[in-house]
Enzyme design. Structure first.
Site, PDB file in Angstrom:
ATOM      1  N   GLU A 184      24.254  49.402 -50.371  1.00  0.00           N
ATOM      2  CA  GLU A 184      22.957  50.077 -50.220  1.00  0.00           C
ATOM      3  C   GLU A 184      22.453  49.971 -48.777  1.00  0.00           C
ATOM      4  O   GLU A 184      21.272  49.703 -48.534  1.00  0.00           O
ATOM      5  CB  GLU A 184      21.946  49.487 -51.215  1.00  0.00           C
ATOM      6  CG  GLU A 184      22.320  49.766 -52.658  1.00  0.00           C
ATOM      7  CD  GLU A 184      21.298  49.251 -53.663  1.00  0.00           C
ATOM      8  OE1 GLU A 184      20.706  48.179 -53.399  1.00  0.00           O
ATOM      9  OE2 GLU A 184      21.092  49.905 -54.679  1.00  0.00           O
ATOM     10  N   GLU A 264      25.912  51.694 -59.981  1.00  0.00           N
ATOM     11  CA  GLU A 264      24.998  50.724 -60.590  1.00  0.00           C
ATOM     12  C   GLU A 264      24.092  51.471 -61.559  1.00  0.00           C
ATOM     13  O   GLU A 264      23.037  51.975 -61.165  1.00  0.00           O
ATOM     14  CB  GLU A 264      24.140  50.005 -59.532  1.00  0.00           C
ATOM     15  CG  GLU A 264      24.869  48.992 -58.691  1.00  0.00           C
ATOM     16  CD  GLU A 264      23.920  48.199 -57.802  1.00  0.00           C
ATOM     17  OE1 GLU A 264      22.703  48.189 -58.079  1.00  0.00           O
ATOM     18  OE2 GLU A 264      24.389  47.600 -56.827  1.00  0.00           O
TER      19      GLU A 264
END
Length: 662
Positions: A184, A264
């Site tokens: 991320e 995710e």
């Protein structure tokens, strides 16, 4: 195009030829023409769940992985926390619970493929996102950038870790099908493409040209702009509340071709101290999963958060306009519970998976057995209870069998907790200057003048990191807190001792900046006049308890009350079995708990929501006493009791005066 359009883009045309793998060829590749993965030449889609080996006791590894396999998953996703293995510069630990190679070998034995996430930054609600705190010892280092000092440390670590990984890659006969680079990164402020290019070069040099490397980011345009790089396949993450079509549309903006991937899929959400326990309905999770699978997407679910092992240092914090430390428990309404129990959510996921691929033959392994050991009393005593001639930890009462306790104020045992002695400094020093990675530091000085009327003891904004427990003449005055109360009113005489116990509640793991320094970052003042001449004690509490203190030696007695930082110790025995259990601390305030030297983590009964700590049966002794050590930081109950239950309590925030037993 909507769902139908995405399905059209994803599915291969009937006339397209399929590559056939020779029996000896092993490959895992991207097929941009047909928008899918290919494993050994055949189209492949993974359905994966995350598991953190660092949060699961090693004796439970097989049980948790087997339950994931029996859920219908064909893959598991694994984080590797850098700071868990390189605890100090150049000092590595891959033994015991840190034996990542043994964990990977076990996944292969059970027939699971692996998606590896070695960072170097992983987030994972883990202290500093897995980055070692000792990086902050380096002057002018800029984390997660092309800062030379940072890249040198990263390269040194990758040269240790990745050679252990390379033989386990799928192309080399192992079961690791892909490796994530960073995590991320688009959510980080730096947006440093030179850093990503450096990582890409390092991973390629150490793992080879064939391994599939990828990135993961949220679906925002800016996040995908800064977090992606040519040569790294871009995947996304989102939860069941998101619009699936819009989310995968975001991936298509950066990867017009190739497999749809949610790296995710959030089956739950994290908990912060002082907020409500997060929950996500099983039906909602199942519905989103089915919609993605209908599109042919590959998915990794946050299926398996477990025990927060040795959790004093490891839980991290978010920064969202303010510092938000996460709870000890990593059971955020997970499909597999903290204790490894299958839940309604897990069976709902399993039912959805069964619509798309065959499930393994056989039943789901059952929940692990639990035992409610009941009440254990921790009584404050000086040396020996009345009428007892043996050391106090061998005495018990009829009301609470299996009881015993010693007690010591923290300030009375600094010689034990800081055997090297204090450091002298004109002004306070941070944890990083002291080379104190985790835990606690005591800052000690004296009042320089008489204070007959209440004077304001205060700290500059953002300089208490993260909680400071203030004692004047060893009497507890109150707590200073990051983004909270930063002043107290005190009175005293010149020469009176002033001590502040500083607690690191976890370095930021997600937010604008992971350079999260700890301790007193600025000088304390009294009525705006700076205090000076400090003695600073970096405490090694975890080490002392692991080495048998205070059970191994009689603590110094104390005549002070139950308010302020103090240790309470005792023992209990199991009735012939050592099963998993949950310990509740009714009426206690905030602190830490060890059993047999094993750090079970922080409790914060007053703030919640978590009210119990998970105790794995592998920590307990059968047939001999189990040693309990509690460090209470604020105020112990009048009757110090622990309650061992057979189920957890995650969603209760208690008032200061409440002593709940339910």
């Amino acid at each position: 195009k909507g769902v139908a359009g995405l399905r059209e883009v994803l599915q291969p045309s009937s006339s397209a030829p399929f590559l056939q793998a020779s029996p000896s060829a092993r490959s895992f590749q991207l097929d941009y023409e047909h928008n899918c993965f290919r494993k050994d030449g055949a189209p492949f889609r993974y359905i994966s769940g995350s598991i953190h080996y660092a949060r699961v006791p090693r004796p439970a590894w097989r049980d948790r992985l087997l339950k994931m396999y029996m859920s219908g998953l064909n893959t598991v996703q694994i984080y590797v926390p850098w700071n868990y293995h390189e605890t100090l510069p150049g000092i590595y630990d891959f033994t015991g619970n840190r034996d990542v190679e043994a964990f990977l070998d076990l996944t292969a034995e059970l027939g699971l493929l692996v998606i590896l996430r070695p960072g170097p930054y992983i987030c994972a609600e883990w202290e500093m996102g897995g980055l070692p705190a000792w990086l902050l010892w380096k002057p002018d280092i800029i984390l997660r950038t092309s800062s030379p000092a940072y890249l040198a440390a990263v390269d040194s670590w990758l040269h240790i870790l990745l050679p252990k990984i390379k033989p386990r890659l799928y192309q080399h006969g192992g079961n690791i099908i892909s490796v994530q680079v960073e995590n991320e990164y688009g959510s980080y402020y730096a947006c440093d493409y030179d850093y990503l290019r450096h990582l890409l070069g390092s991973f390629r040099a150490l793992l080879g040209s064939e391994v599939l490397l990828f990135t993961t980011d949220s679906t925002g345009m800016e996040e995908l702009r800064c977090g992606t790089l040519q040569g790294l396949y871009a995947t996304i993450d989102f939860g069941p509340e998101s619009n699936v079509t819009e989310a995968f549309g975001a991936q298509r903006r950066v990867e017009p071709k190739g497999p749809l991937v949610n790296s995710e899929y959030y089956t739950g959400w994290l908990d912060y101290w002082g907020e409500t326990h997060a929950s996500t309905s099983a039906a909602c999770v199942a519905r989103g999963l089915e919609e993605m699978l209908h599109l042919g997407a590959s998915i990794n679910m946050q299926v398996s958060p477990f025990l927060q092992l040795t959790s004093l240092p490891w839980p991290g914090a978010d920064y969202k306009d303010q510092y938000k430390p996460v709870t000890t428990s990593y059971d955020y309404d997970a499909p597999l519970s903290e204790a490894g129990d299958p839940t309604e959510k897990l069976f709902a996921i399993r039912t959805v998976i069964s619509k798309f691929q065959p499930l393994p033959v056989g039943p789901m392994p059952p929940a692990t057995p639990k035992y409610a050991y009941g009440w254990v009393a921790l009584q404050k005593v000086s040396a020996y209870p009345e009428g007892c001639t043996a050391p106090a930890w061998h005495c018990s009462t009829a009301q609470h069998p299996s009881l015993s306790l010693q007690y010591a104020d923290l300030l009375d045992v600094l010689d034990v907790l800081c055997p090297s002695g204090p450091i002298q400094s004109q002004f306070p020093l941070t944890f990083e200057v002291l080379k104190q990675v985790y835990g606690f530091v005591v800052y000690h000085t004296h009042l320089p003048w008489d204070v007959p009327d209440p004077a304001m003891l205060g700290a500059p904004p953002h300089s208490i990191c993260d909680r400071g427990y203030v004692m004047l003449q060893k009497e507890y005055q109150g707590t200073l807190e990051r983004d909270g109360q930063t002043t107290l009113h005190v009175t005293g005489r010149a020469g009176d001792t002033l001590d502040i116990l500083l607690e690191n509640m976890g370095r930021i793991s997600f937010g604008a900046n992971t350079s999260d320094f700890k301790g007193l970052l600025g000088n304390l003042s009294l009525n705006s006049r700076p205090l000076s001449n400090w003695l600073i004690y970096p405490l090694a509490i975890d080490t002392a308890v692991q080495q048998g203190w205070p059970q191994a030696a009689l603590p110094k007695s104390s005549s002070r009350g139950r308010v302020g930082p103090a240790f309470y110790t005792g023992t209990f025995e199991t009735p012939g079995i050592a099963w998993d259990t949950f310990v509740k601390l009714p009426g206690w305030s905030k602190g830490l708990l060890w059993i047999n030297g094993f750090n079970l983590g922080r409790y914060w009964t007053r703030r919640g929501p978590q009210q119990t700590l998970f105790v794995p049966g592998s920590v307990l002794h059968d047939g001999r006493p189990n040693n309990i050590t509690v460090l209470e930081l604020e105020e112990a109950p009048h009757t110090p009791l622990l309650l061992f239950l057979d189920q957890p309590l995650y969603n209760r925030t208690l008032g200061c005066s409440t002593m709940a037993t339910e």
